[in-house]
Each structure stands twice: as C-alpha cells, then as structure tokens.
Design an enzyme around this catalytic site. Structure first.
Site, PDB file in Angstrom:
ATOM      1  N   GLU A  92       0.833  -1.210   0.000  1.00 21.98           N
ATOM      2  CA  GLU A  92       0.000   0.000   0.000  1.00 21.98           C
ATOM      3  C   GLU A  92       0.863   1.253   0.000  1.00 21.98           C
ATOM      4  OE1 GLU A  92      -4.134   1.604   0.511  1.00 21.98           O
ATOM      5  OE2 GLU A  92      -3.116   0.002  -0.527  1.00 21.98           O
ATOM      6  N   HIS A 140     -11.653  -2.969  -3.315  1.00 19.21           N
ATOM      7  CA  HIS A 140     -11.034  -3.051  -1.987  1.00 19.21           C
ATOM      8  C   HIS A 140     -11.596  -4.247  -1.233  1.00 19.21           C
ATOM      9  CE1 HIS A 140     -10.702  -1.415   2.359  1.00 19.21           C
ATOM     10  NE2 HIS A 140      -9.704  -2.233   2.078  1.00 19.21           N
TER      11      HIS A 140
END
Length: 369
Positions: A92, A140
């Site tokens: 991330e 997500h």
C-alpha cells in the site's frame, strides 16, 4: 465483458486470499510475484485451504482438485497478458502501485479491466499510470479476503460504466457482496473505522481507560465480538497507522494520535488485559460516547459527500467489521438530538462543521430492516 480469467499481482496475504476466492469460483487465476518464495508459500496456502474445505464437507475432493488446478503462477509482470481482469495487490504505497500499473500497461488487452486493491489511495491518483483509465477501478477487499464477503467497488472520475458493470458481475460470480462508493479518502468503511480506532488510541493516550476496558465498552456499545485494539492486533498496528495516516488530509480530527503512531512504528501488538477492571459508570459512558462520536462524525460527513448511501455504510460495518449495531442504525436508535449531542464536542474540539447534510440524509432516508 464476461470475466473468465484473472491475473493477480502480489502473492501476499491479500493477493493470495483474492486468488483463493477466484479459484473457488472456477476461474483461471494467475498470481504474479517477483519473489519465488512467496509463490511457493501461496501454493501451500491454496492446498491447505481446499483440503480444509473438503474436510469440513464444503466441497468434494474432485471440486477442490479442480479449483487448485485453476491456479497458475508467474514471476514477470508480462504474465498478465490475456487476462480479462488484472487485480493489483501489492504494498500500500502510491508510487509502488503506480510503477506496477505503468509496467503492465503494454501487456494488457485493449478491453482488459484493471483493479487496484487499495484500502485508502485514491483511484484518480493511480489511473494516469494506465493507457486506458476508463477500464480502471478500485476493488477493496477486506481481510481475510478469501472469507470476508465485502468488497468496496470504487469508481474513479474516468471509470466507464461498463467497467463497473463487469466488475459487479465478477464479484457476484465469486460470491462477494459489492459496496459501491465514490473515490474519496478511505472510501466508505475505512472513512469511519480508522477514526474509531484512532479515538480508542486517544482515550488510552489520555489515560481515561486501558486497552481492555476500551475494547469491553466498544463491544457492548456496538454489539461486537472484538474491540478496536483486538482488531488492530489482527491487522497489525503498522497497517492500522498507515490507514489512519492516509486520511490525515481530511482534517485535524483524522490526524493519528501519539499512541497509535508509537504502536505503528514498533509494530508491536497492543497489550490487552484478559479481565479488565470495571469502569465507573460515568467513565464508561464517556468512553462509549467518545467512540460513538468518532464513528458518527465521519459517517455523516461521508453521507453528506455522497461517498456512499447510509444503509450501504451500515452494510459495510456489518459485513466487513461484524458490527451487530452499525453506525447509522445506532444513530437512528439514539435519535437525531442525542446524535448531535454526542458529536458536538468533536466538532468543537477540531473546528469541524456540524454535518447537517449527512444528518438530514441519515434520518430522513427510508430505513431498511
């Protein structure tokens, strides 16, 4: 476009979990990782998952073997060639993701859909790395991705409607529940869950209660199996801190507290007592109201900004986080006047506006059971 083949970049915790879900649905799935060891670990994880499914009689041995047989692996980004859907599930970090997306661009079919599995990075900030941003969106997944039923479907400003439609059909095929949301910091679920965990750390910082006491109050207030500190230990404090930091641009209320920063930097689990001492009633009420406010304010802001519909936000809280009493339902149970009373100290402390638009939509919208 019907998605029949998937390429997943990243064989780690999230990428591997996404792959297992695709394999279980019978999709040809290629997982790409530059680290050969990660691919070896993935094969072991996949085998163990489907062996356990057979042991628990969730599928036959033949079905499990067929699912395992759909797995392909590779160690070059060029291996995405031919995939109908490419899901990027790397670390991330905005630049890392941009670099990966830029590198796969020349290997994509013109109509291939590309998704980023990001928990907080804006889809718009990543789309420019691809030659066809209209084919790009966010998917997500929540951990553990092979089990958790919820996936946020994030449309960027350039995402085309057929791309979203194909992604929704794909999620239905692999047995996931889609939560459509706008491309905004934290999307739907992390927009409120991160401030909630941050407020728990702030209560600890201020010496108001211990980790165990705060978790106990949270479980009672929202009908939860695990409080915020227990959840942060599962996702790891470093990841929890990173998620909160990604929201800091939304204002002072979203800035990570000192205790969370310290825990995230060491990545050591929170020490949670097994049998916390009971809090005085007044302190218990204070902790409950602080946690409620930290959930209610970002939820109302998100509703006012059209990030997601009120009941969709509750859907996310129920399915991704196992809230028995999710935020909007909790607000409606309290009533608008009491809700405003709970969040007013936060708006005053951080100079935030009372989220009037969100309050109106939360309390005026048709309510579902």
């Amino acid at each position: 476009m019907r998605i029949t083949s998937v390429a997943i970049i990243g064989a780690g915790t999230m990428g591997g979990g996404i792959a297992i879900g695709c394999l279980a649905a019978g999709l040809t799935t290629r997982v790409i990782d530059l680290d050969a060891g990660s691919l070896t670990t993935l094969h072991t994880r996949v085998q163990r998952f489907f062996d356990r499914a057979v042991e628990k009689e969730r599928m036959s041995r033949a079905e499990a073997d067929a699912a395992i047989g759909c797995l392909r692996t590779g160690n070059a980004l060029a291996d995405v060639v031919g995939a109908d859907l490419v899901i990027e599930a790397v670390f991330e970090d905005r630049q890392v993701k941009r670099d990966v997306l830029a590198d796969i661009g020349s290997h994509l079919a013109p109509d291939a859909i590309v998704a980023t599995n990001t928990s907080a990075l804006r889809v718009a900030d990543l789309a420019a790395s691809l030659p066809c941003p209209e084919n790009f969106l966010g998917l997500h997944y929540f951990s553990p991705a092979e089990i958790n039923p919820l996936v946020e479907v994030v449309s960027g400003p350039l995402t085309a409607a057929p791309t979203v439609a194909a992604a929704l059909a794909f999620l239905e095929r692999v047995g996931k529940t889609a939560l459509p949301c706008r491309d905004s910091s934290g999307f739907a679920v992390n927009r409120f869950f991160c401030p909630y965990t941050n407020e728990a750390a702030r209560l600890l910082d201020e010496g108001i209660a211990t980790t165990g006491q705060i978790d106990h109050v949270a479980c009672a207030a929202f009908d939860l199996a695990m409080g915020p500190f227990a959840v942060m230990n599962i996702v790891r404090p470093r990841i929890a801190l990173n998620a909160v930091q990604n929201l800091a641009g939304l204002g002072a209320f979203y800035t990570p507290t000192a205790a969370l920063i310290a825990a995230g930097e060491t990545n050591e689990p929170w020490q949670i007592e097994d049998d916390p001492a009971p809090l005085p009633d007044a302190v218990q009420q204070q902790v409950a109201d602080r946690l409620r406010a930290a959930l209610f304010l970002p939820v109302l802001e998100a509703i006012g900004e059209d990030v997601a519909a009120p009941d969709d936000l509750d859907l996310g809280a129920r399915m991704a986080l196992r809230f028995g009493l999710p935020p909007v339902q909790a607000m409606r149970a309290l009533g608008r006047a009491r809700t405003e009373e709970v969040i007013e100290p936060l708006t005053r402390q951080y100079g935030a506006d009372m989220p009037v638009a969100g309050l109106k939509r939360a309390f005026d919208a048709p309510q579902t059971d």
